[in-house]
Design a protein around this motif. Sequence first.
Motif, PDB file in Angstrom:
ATOM      1  N   ASP A   1       0.799  -1.228   0.000  1.00  0.00           N
ATOM      2  CA  ASP A   1       0.000   0.000   0.000  1.00  0.00           C
ATOM      3  C   ASP A   1       0.831   1.278   0.000  1.00  0.00           C
ATOM      4  OD1 ASP A   1      -2.708  -1.152   0.210  1.00  0.00           O
ATOM      5  OD2 ASP A   1      -1.962  -1.935   2.115  1.00  0.00           O
ATOM      6  N   PHE A   2       2.106   1.158   0.359  1.00  0.00           N
ATOM      7  CA  PHE A   2       2.904   2.363   0.531  1.00  0.00           C
ATOM      8  C   PHE A   2       4.068   2.373  -0.457  1.00  0.00           C
ATOM      9  CE2 PHE A   2       1.194   0.766   4.566  1.00  0.00           C
ATOM     10  CZ  PHE A   2       0.184   1.693   4.716  1.00  0.00           C
ATOM     11  N   THR A   3       4.192   3.465  -1.193  1.00  0.00           N
ATOM     12  CA  THR A   3       5.218   3.520  -2.235  1.00  0.00           C
ATOM     13  C   THR A   3       6.558   4.008  -1.706  1.00  0.00           C
ATOM     14  OG1 THR A   3       4.382   5.696  -2.831  1.00  0.00           O
ATOM     15  CG2 THR A   3       3.598   3.828  -4.124  1.00  0.00           C
TER      16      THR A   3
ATOM     17  N   THR B   1      -0.009  11.302   2.445  1.00  0.00           N
ATOM     18  CA  THR B   1       1.004  10.698   3.307  1.00  0.00           C
ATOM     19  C   THR B   1       0.365  10.351   4.647  1.00  0.00           C
ATOM     20  OG1 THR B   1       2.725  12.023   2.267  1.00  0.00           O
ATOM     21  CG2 THR B   1       3.228  11.118   4.424  1.00  0.00           C
TER      22      THR B   1
ATOM     23  N   THR C   1       4.158   7.128   2.156  1.00  0.00           N
ATOM     24  CA  THR C   1       3.514   7.700   0.974  1.00  0.00           C
ATOM     25  C   THR C   1       2.520   6.705   0.395  1.00  0.00           C
ATOM     26  OG1 THR C   1       5.559   8.865   0.509  1.00  0.00           O
ATOM     27  CG2 THR C   1       3.948   8.769  -1.269  1.00  0.00           C
ATOM     28  N   VAL C   2       1.302   7.190   0.131  1.00  0.00           N
ATOM     29  CA  VAL C   2       0.257   6.335  -0.426  1.00  0.00           C
ATOM     30  C   VAL C   2      -0.020   6.780  -1.857  1.00  0.00           C
ATOM     31  CG1 VAL C   2      -2.138   5.571  -0.185  1.00  0.00           C
ATOM     32  CG2 VAL C   2      -0.781   6.090   1.851  1.00  0.00           C
ATOM     33  N   GLU C   3       0.011   5.822  -2.780  1.00  0.00           N
ATOM     34  CA  GLU C   3      -0.355   6.140  -4.161  1.00  0.00           C
ATOM     35  C   GLU C   3      -1.849   5.887  -4.271  1.00  0.00           C
ATOM     36  OE1 GLU C   3       1.957   6.024  -8.330  1.00  0.00           O
ATOM     37  OE2 GLU C   3       2.693   5.042  -6.538  1.00  0.00           O
TER      38      GLU C   3
ATOM     39  N   VAL D   1      -6.483   7.238   0.410  1.00  0.00           N
ATOM     40  CA  VAL D   1      -6.311   6.595   1.715  1.00  0.00           C
ATOM     41  C   VAL D   1      -7.664   6.005   2.112  1.00  0.00           C
ATOM     42  CG1 VAL D   1      -5.681   6.908   4.115  1.00  0.00           C
ATOM     43  CG2 VAL D   1      -4.470   8.174   2.341  1.00  0.00           C
TER      44      VAL D   1
ATOM     45  N   VAL E   1      -6.434   0.896   3.730  1.00  0.00           N
ATOM     46  CA  VAL E   1      -5.048   1.367   3.774  1.00  0.00           C
ATOM     47  C   VAL E   1      -4.712   1.870   5.181  1.00  0.00           C
ATOM     48  CG1 VAL E   1      -3.435   3.117   2.911  1.00  0.00           C
ATOM     49  CG2 VAL E   1      -4.952   1.935   1.318  1.00  0.00           C
TER      50      VAL E   1
ATOM     51  N   ALA F   1      -1.923   0.572   7.761  1.00  0.00           N
ATOM     52  CA  ALA F   1      -0.953   1.474   8.399  1.00  0.00           C
ATOM     53  C   ALA F   1      -0.935   1.234   9.907  1.00  0.00           C
ATOM     54  CB  ALA F   1      -1.301   2.927   8.088  1.00  0.00           C
TER      55      ALA F   1
END
Lengths: 82, 82
Positions: A33-35, B3, B46-48, B51, B55, B59
């Motif tokens: 989920d996180f780049t 983020t 960082t989330v593409e 959110v 997600v 986290a």
Amino acid sequence: MPTIVVDVMPKAELLDPQGKAVSGALDRLGVADFTAVRIGKRFELTVEGDVTDEVLATARRIADEILSNAVIEDVVGIEVVE
Amino acid sequence: MPTIVVDVMPKAELLDPQGKAVSGALDRLGVADFTAVRIGKRFELTVEGDVTDEVLATARRIADEILSNAVIEDVVGIEVVE
């Protein structure tokens, strides 16, 4: 007692090997989920008494001069909690 | 790109030698406004894309299981920025 929180992060243009390591670990564990992951520091400064403008100014000064290294880090936040 | 910020601090009942060192340095430099300094970590994930609740749940999970060591640290905050 009030606390001043100072957040310090590695500059965006610099590599962050610690963050890269965590990012790689997440990939290996199947978390996609996180780049990117970047890792900085969070300072909690306890203030006895009130947070006056003077105390805040001192916090700003030590954030720039002592708590962070301006060559490689940015102070990204200073806030009062409690 | 959004983020997720995860804040991790050493548990209150544990010594924080890094924070103690900074606190001692401030005393020696004549800065007397702060009675204690504690130093923790700030993770920026960082989330593409968006959110989603999923997600955020991921986290929270990695904050507890991977980003922090529950024996000596507490996750003190998880928030979405941008």
